[in-house]
Motif scaffolding. Sequence first.
Motif, PDB file in Angstrom:
ATOM      1  N   ALA A 182       1.982   4.030  -5.716  1.00 55.12           N
ATOM      2  CA  ALA A 182       1.554   3.169  -6.734  1.00 55.12           C
ATOM      3  C   ALA A 182       0.141   3.089  -7.168  1.00 55.12           C
ATOM      4  O   ALA A 182      -0.687   3.125  -8.046  1.00 55.12           O
ATOM      5  CB  ALA A 182       2.170   1.781  -6.755  1.00 55.12           C
ATOM      6  N   HIS A 183      -0.482   2.915  -5.581  1.00 52.44           N
ATOM      7  CA  HIS A 183      -2.031   2.753  -5.835  1.00 52.44           C
ATOM      8  C   HIS A 183      -2.797   4.125  -6.351  1.00 52.44           C
ATOM      9  O   HIS A 183      -4.152   4.058  -6.524  1.00 52.44           O
ATOM     10  CB  HIS A 183      -2.540   2.293  -4.414  1.00 52.44           C
ATOM     11  N   PHE A 184      -2.205   5.197  -6.507  1.00 57.39           N
ATOM     12  CA  PHE A 184      -2.897   6.466  -6.784  1.00 57.39           C
ATOM     13  C   PHE A 184      -3.183   5.956  -8.333  1.00 57.39           C
ATOM     14  O   PHE A 184      -4.130   6.646  -9.069  1.00 57.39           O
ATOM     15  CB  PHE A 184      -1.891   7.270  -6.908  1.00 57.39           C
TER      16      PHE A 184
ATOM     17  N   ALA B 251      -6.337   6.570   5.010  1.00 54.65           N
ATOM     18  CA  ALA B 251      -5.139   6.237   5.300  1.00 54.65           C
ATOM     19  C   ALA B 251      -4.299   6.046   3.813  1.00 54.65           C
ATOM     20  O   ALA B 251      -3.180   6.384   3.378  1.00 54.65           O
ATOM     21  CB  ALA B 251      -4.860   4.759   5.868  1.00 54.65           C
ATOM     22  N   GLN B 252      -5.198   5.467   2.841  1.00 52.86           N
ATOM     23  CA  GLN B 252      -4.487   5.253   1.325  1.00 52.86           C
ATOM     24  C   GLN B 252      -4.528   6.430   0.507  1.00 52.86           C
ATOM     25  O   GLN B 252      -3.396   6.760   0.027  1.00 52.86           O
ATOM     26  CB  GLN B 252      -5.685   4.127   0.542  1.00 52.86           C
ATOM     27  N   LEU B 253      -5.355   7.644   0.669  1.00 53.42           N
ATOM     28  CA  LEU B 253      -4.953   9.018   0.291  1.00 53.42           C
ATOM     29  C   LEU B 253      -3.650   9.422   0.844  1.00 53.42           C
ATOM     30  O   LEU B 253      -3.014  10.012   0.019  1.00 53.42           O
ATOM     31  CB  LEU B 253      -6.176   9.732   0.569  1.00 53.42           C
ATOM     32  N   TYR B 254      -3.447   9.311   1.942  1.00 52.36           N
ATOM     33  CA  TYR B 254      -2.184   9.750   2.695  1.00 52.36           C
ATOM     34  C   TYR B 254      -0.907   9.209   1.819  1.00 52.36           C
ATOM     35  O   TYR B 254       0.016   9.672   1.606  1.00 52.36           O
ATOM     36  CB  TYR B 254      -2.329   9.457   4.156  1.00 52.36           C
TER      37      TYR B 254
ATOM     38  N   ASN C 188       0.977  -1.386   0.036  1.00 55.57           N
ATOM     39  CA  ASN C 188       0.117   0.079  -0.067  1.00 55.57           C
ATOM     40  C   ASN C 188       0.762   1.396  -0.025  1.00 55.57           C
ATOM     41  O   ASN C 188       0.355   2.360  -0.613  1.00 55.57           O
ATOM     42  CB  ASN C 188      -0.853   0.114   1.294  1.00 55.57           C
ATOM     43  N   GLU C 189       2.076   1.232   0.441  1.00 58.66           N
ATOM     44  CA  GLU C 189       2.939   2.326   0.922  1.00 58.66           C
ATOM     45  C   GLU C 189       3.963   2.518  -0.258  1.00 58.66           C
ATOM     46  O   GLU C 189       4.749   3.440  -0.467  1.00 58.66           O
ATOM     47  CB  GLU C 189       3.506   2.531   2.108  1.00 58.66           C
ATOM     48  N   LEU C 190       4.007   1.572  -1.337  1.00 56.57           N
ATOM     49  CA  LEU C 190       5.143   1.753  -2.289  1.00 56.57           C
ATOM     50  C   LEU C 190       4.879   2.694  -3.275  1.00 56.57           C
ATOM     51  O   LEU C 190       3.816   3.180  -3.652  1.00 56.57           O
ATOM     52  CB  LEU C 190       4.806   0.352  -3.020  1.00 56.57           C
ATOM     53  N   MET C 191       6.001   3.617  -3.539  1.00 58.26           N
ATOM     54  CA  MET C 191       5.823   4.589  -4.542  1.00 58.26           C
ATOM     55  C   MET C 191       5.824   4.358  -5.979  1.00 58.26           C
ATOM     56  O   MET C 191       6.452   3.090  -6.307  1.00 58.26           O
ATOM     57  CB  MET C 191       7.009   5.583  -4.324  1.00 58.26           C
TER      58      MET C 191
END
Lengths: 186, 401
Positions: free
Chosen positions: A78-80, B296-299, A28-31
């Motif tokens: 990435a999830h953007f 959280a995901q938007l952050y 979830n936090e991968l750029m």
Amino acid sequence: MSERDRIPSTPLHVTINGRRQPVEDVPNELMMLDYLHEYRNLTGTRYGCGIGLCRACTVIVDHEDGTSEERRTCITGAHFFEGKSIRTVEGHAERDEDGEIASLSEVQQQFLEHFSFQCSYCAPGFVNAATVLVERLQREPVAREALEDTISDALEDHLCRCTGYVRYYRAVRDAVLATPGTIKEG
Amino acid sequence: MRRVLLMAGLLVAATGVARAADPGADTDRVERGRYLARAADCAACHTSEGGTPYAGGHPIETPFGTVYGTNITPDDDYGIGDYSADDFHRALTEGELPDGTQLYPAMPYTDYHGISRADSDALYAYFMSLDPVHQQSTQTDLAWPFSMRWTLNAWNWLFAPDDSDDSDESTADRGRYLVDTLGHCGACHTPRNAFGAVESDHRLEGAVIGGYEAPALTPDALAGRGWTASDLTRFLRDGRSPQGSMYSEMYPVFHHSTRYLREDDLSAMTHALLGDDPPEPTPLAAKSSTTDGQGAQLYLDNCAGCHGSDGRGVARVASAMPGNTTLRLDSPRNLVKVIHEGIEARSFGTFERVQAMPGFADDMDADQIAALATWLRQRWGGHDDTVDTAAVEDIIGASSD
């Protein structure tokens, strides 16, 4: 259980350079930059400053309405890009059946002919930004007199530490002028 | 007899020469004036962006119209070149020009009312020492009835302080003088009534100005957001502290004013704000907040690249989130504004420049901003409440859809 499995992850659906990518769990936090490098082996997009300043990591996001925009992948997750379609520097040239480069895009060709870049680190970002600009001008042409300012406005955030920008600038101008429909007549 | 007169004349002449030839006194006074001008943040309004210092032109938006800072260089036509020290003192502390014209109270003469005559004279000496700039100020453009300056006499009668506090630095509370008088912090941080006058019985209790909240600066409010005296002093001196960095209208205050103040004056200001017995800073409530969900995901998608997935930020690049003063404010206003508009590039000190934070007006709708703001405030601001979409729309303006 591998290390990656312990990191909160979600399946990512993304289209890159016209191809739907295999769906896999992406942290979830991968750029996005790391996704391109580590998951897709697309290493042409450059890691520069890491804080969204230099624009070397810029890719193109293509919208369904036919418009496109720049997006910095070093500061965007990435999830953007879930459900979105993007282009990277690898996606501009025409390729033959074997996947070899057959011809460059107008912007790429002009960059070569003008010797626009030296070390090339910033070049992927410039290729993408200039392409977004040319495509925008095809939709919304400007007067010839306004072209110089338009180029400056569109590209001034991109940093290059070798060339002094003059050769980039001339190449973009010529790429615009070589593309039909970008300049308002009269 | 004639010789006596001649001698007396020579003596007078000699005294005059001696006075003019003593550069120390004048230089000291000019330097003191320069320091006071910074403490009083005159440049904030009297210098336009990129313009010559103190040559005027900075627009000040008020609910009644736009007022422009005037040219206060010693130009005879457009500046204060023909002002006497008395004229200057009257304009500074009473808002009245030599020709009797009343200044609009955008000029904080109600705050400056307490400026001592000695300080006024030092400011006068400093401004008169500048090179005159022959440049006309932009004319103020107020809607009727505020365009009628004579109404200001009634305003002054109602709202201007009438007891001249002849400040004696040896006894006066230096900090309060810096905060309330020179620094005129209340001009933004104290709420104003319908007539645009500060509500003095709500001193520094916070106000909304230009769409942003100028937060409450009372001891309890500051402690409630985790401020200590040393952090507050640091914030004024460096523009940054563990609680965050200066932005919006507070950044120019740092840039033009507080970064130039002496350490003892900064401590005095902090003392004046937190009081003799500063309340204990409220610790950030321990949260077991969620790390998933939309906020959280938007952050992670939009903010974590610089502020870090753990919120720790990057030193000298992006502020840390835990306990950030904007997150701890009761109102989500400033947080929502910052997410929506971003923050301009700023310089902190001589060798540092921090790049702009992008705004997300084109990327996030009100629903998403509400989800992100809610998550940020719960995770790192010590709040339990949620920010609803209607509140976000109210803050960013209904036109954003």
